[in-house]
Design a protein around this motif. Structure first.
Motif, PDB file in Angstrom:
ATOM      1  N   LYS A  88       0.840  -1.187   0.000  1.00  0.00           N
ATOM      2  CA  LYS A  88       0.000   0.000   0.000  1.00  0.00           C
ATOM      3  C   LYS A  88       0.879   1.242   0.000  1.00  0.00           C
ATOM      4  N   GLU A  89       0.541   2.216  -0.877  1.00  0.00           N
ATOM      5  CA  GLU A  89       1.293   3.463  -0.914  1.00  0.00           C
ATOM      6  C   GLU A  89       0.845   4.385   0.224  1.00  0.00           C
ATOM      7  N   ILE A  90       1.818   5.034   0.849  1.00  0.00           N
ATOM      8  CA  ILE A  90       1.567   5.895   1.996  1.00  0.00           C
ATOM      9  C   ILE A  90       1.759   7.351   1.565  1.00  0.00           C
ATOM     10  N   GLY A  91       0.815   8.209   1.942  1.00  0.00           N
ATOM     11  CA  GLY A  91       0.861   9.602   1.529  1.00  0.00           C
ATOM     12  C   GLY A  91       2.022  10.364   2.147  1.00  0.00           C
ATOM     13  N   ILE A  92       2.473  11.415   1.449  1.00  0.00           N
ATOM     14  CA  ILE A  92       3.582  12.254   1.898  1.00  0.00           C
ATOM     15  C   ILE A  92       3.167  13.716   1.762  1.00  0.00           C
ATOM     16  N   GLN A  93       3.327  14.483   2.821  1.00  0.00           N
ATOM     17  CA  GLN A  93       2.990  15.908   2.774  1.00  0.00           C
ATOM     18  C   GLN A  93       3.891  16.628   1.784  1.00  0.00           C
ATOM     19  N   ASP A  94       3.324  17.548   1.031  1.00  0.00           N
ATOM     20  CA  ASP A  94       4.073  18.362   0.076  1.00  0.00           C
ATOM     21  C   ASP A  94       5.118  19.181   0.837  1.00  0.00           C
ATOM     22  N   PRO A  95       6.403  19.047   0.480  1.00  0.00           N
ATOM     23  CA  PRO A  95       7.434  19.782   1.217  1.00  0.00           C
ATOM     24  C   PRO A  95       7.315  21.295   1.055  1.00  0.00           C
ATOM     25  N   LEU A  96       6.807  21.743  -0.100  1.00  0.00           N
ATOM     26  CA  LEU A  96       6.613  23.185  -0.285  1.00  0.00           C
ATOM     27  C   LEU A  96       5.545  23.713   0.676  1.00  0.00           C
ATOM     28  N   GLU A  97       4.512  22.928   0.898  1.00  0.00           N
ATOM     29  CA  GLU A  97       3.484  23.314   1.860  1.00  0.00           C
ATOM     30  C   GLU A  97       4.081  23.410   3.260  1.00  0.00           C
TER      31      GLU A  97
END
Length: 344
Positions: A236-245
């Motif tokens: 399962k792919e795990i989400g990653i917060q946008d580093p620019l955000e």
């Protein structure tokens, strides 16, 4: 004495034959099947300490790489088409690339003037599958497709689903023999922009994750990586917060003129960094702050996934970098901290 001899004979009969317990002298020549056909070379293949060694010309039959013996340097060098150079030096039991040393389990040797190289270590990097037929003392090599990324010494690899107009259209992840396809993933198929595959524990559960870094854009002053983290048990792919955000939320920068100098101030998570630039060091523009987003790369540092964002004053005057460190929280990788440092 008879009892001791009988015991030794019984022990010998109970020891199973396997490549891992057989030396080259015990196994003699090892037969090699290559994509279903028997092949032979002038120098016989052999097994030592469970490692199958074949001549360098046989290694060169693999698609996706080239290998050469360099007598002046006393070593063999292997180039992967997708990028990466490995060095094999006779008398040593390891392979070196530019960043890491990999233990092979047996020493590299030169037989009859020909360097012998570890088959499985190299072939699996190229995308081939290796199997051992103990009954016939035979190793089979099957290569149906090339790996576009791999972790040396493992069967953790990436394959392109298809290729069209210089782009891989979808990527298949292989993890220890298990396969999972991600049709929406894209990456240039050019040699200079290969995808990257890392396998490290970044969640803190003691088990490694598959970290796939795709090239989302490159050119003059631009290099963008697109990260994907996949759970190696569930795929399962795990989400990653946008580093620019994360940088916008936790980093503030300012650029102002002070006399003839330009003063850069950056505050990230409450820590302030400052640098004074003279006229020659500055590009002459004052946009109000550093800009981020044209160069974003990813690494694993101290068991954590980090995003590295280059910060520029004006156009391509890169002065430092923001580092976003992620932790697994509520089922996604979110920014734990944001730091900034100026380049030396």
């Amino acid at each position: 004495m008879k009892l001791k001899a009988a015991a030794l004979l019984l022990a010998a009969l109970l020891i199973p034959f396997s490549p891992s317990s057989a030396s080259a002298s015990e196994t003699g020549e090892v037969a090699i099947d290559w994509n279903g056909e028997s092949v032979r070379t002038s120098v016989p293949s052999y097994i030592e300490n469970g490692v199958t060694f074949v001549s360098i010309d046989m290694i060169s039959k693999l698609n996706g790489l080239s290998a050469s013996w360099l007598p002046d340097e006393g070593l063999a060098r292997l180039w992967m088409d997708r990028g990466g150079v490995f060095v094999f030096k006779p008398g040593t039991g390891y392979a070196d690339d530019m960043d890491k040393r990999y233990t092979l389990g047996a020493e590299i040797a030169v037989k009859n003037g020909v360097v012998m190289l570890p088959l499985r270590f190299i072939a699996e990097m190229a995308g081939a599958d290796i199997s051992w037929d103990q009954t016939n003392n035979k190793v089979s090599v099957i290569q149906k497709r090339m790996a576009v990324a791999s972790v040396p010494g493992t069967r953790n690899r990436l394959f392109a689903i298809s290729e069209d107009k210089g782009e891989y259209m979808g990527i298949t992840l292989e993890w220890n023999g298990m396969l999972k396809s991600f049709p929406s993933w894209r990456n240039p198929s050019t040699v200079g922009s290969p995808p990257r595959l890392l396998t490290q524990d970044i969640s803190g559960d003691g088990k490694p994750e598959a970290i796939i870094l795709l090239n989302a854009g490159s050119g003059t002053g631009v290099y963008l990586e697109e990260p994907h983290v996949v759970n190696s048990r569930t795929f399962k792919e795990i989400g990653i917060q946008d580093p620019l955000e994360a940088a916008r939320q936790r980093l503030v920068s300012g650029v102002e003129r002070v006399g003839k100098d330009t003063v850069i101030r950056v505050m990230a998570d409450g820590t302030v960094r400052e640098r004074h630039l003279d006229k020659q060091e500055s590009d002459g523009e004052s946009p109000g702050g550093l800009t981020f987003g044209s160069i974003i790369k990813y690494e694993v540092r101290g068991g954590k996934l980090v995003a590295i964002l280059a910060g520029a004053e004006g156009i391509e005057n890169y002065l430092g970098e923001a580092v976003v460190t992620y932790i697994l929280q509520n089922g996604a990788y979110t920014a734990k901290s944001v730091s900034f440092s100026f380049y030396q």
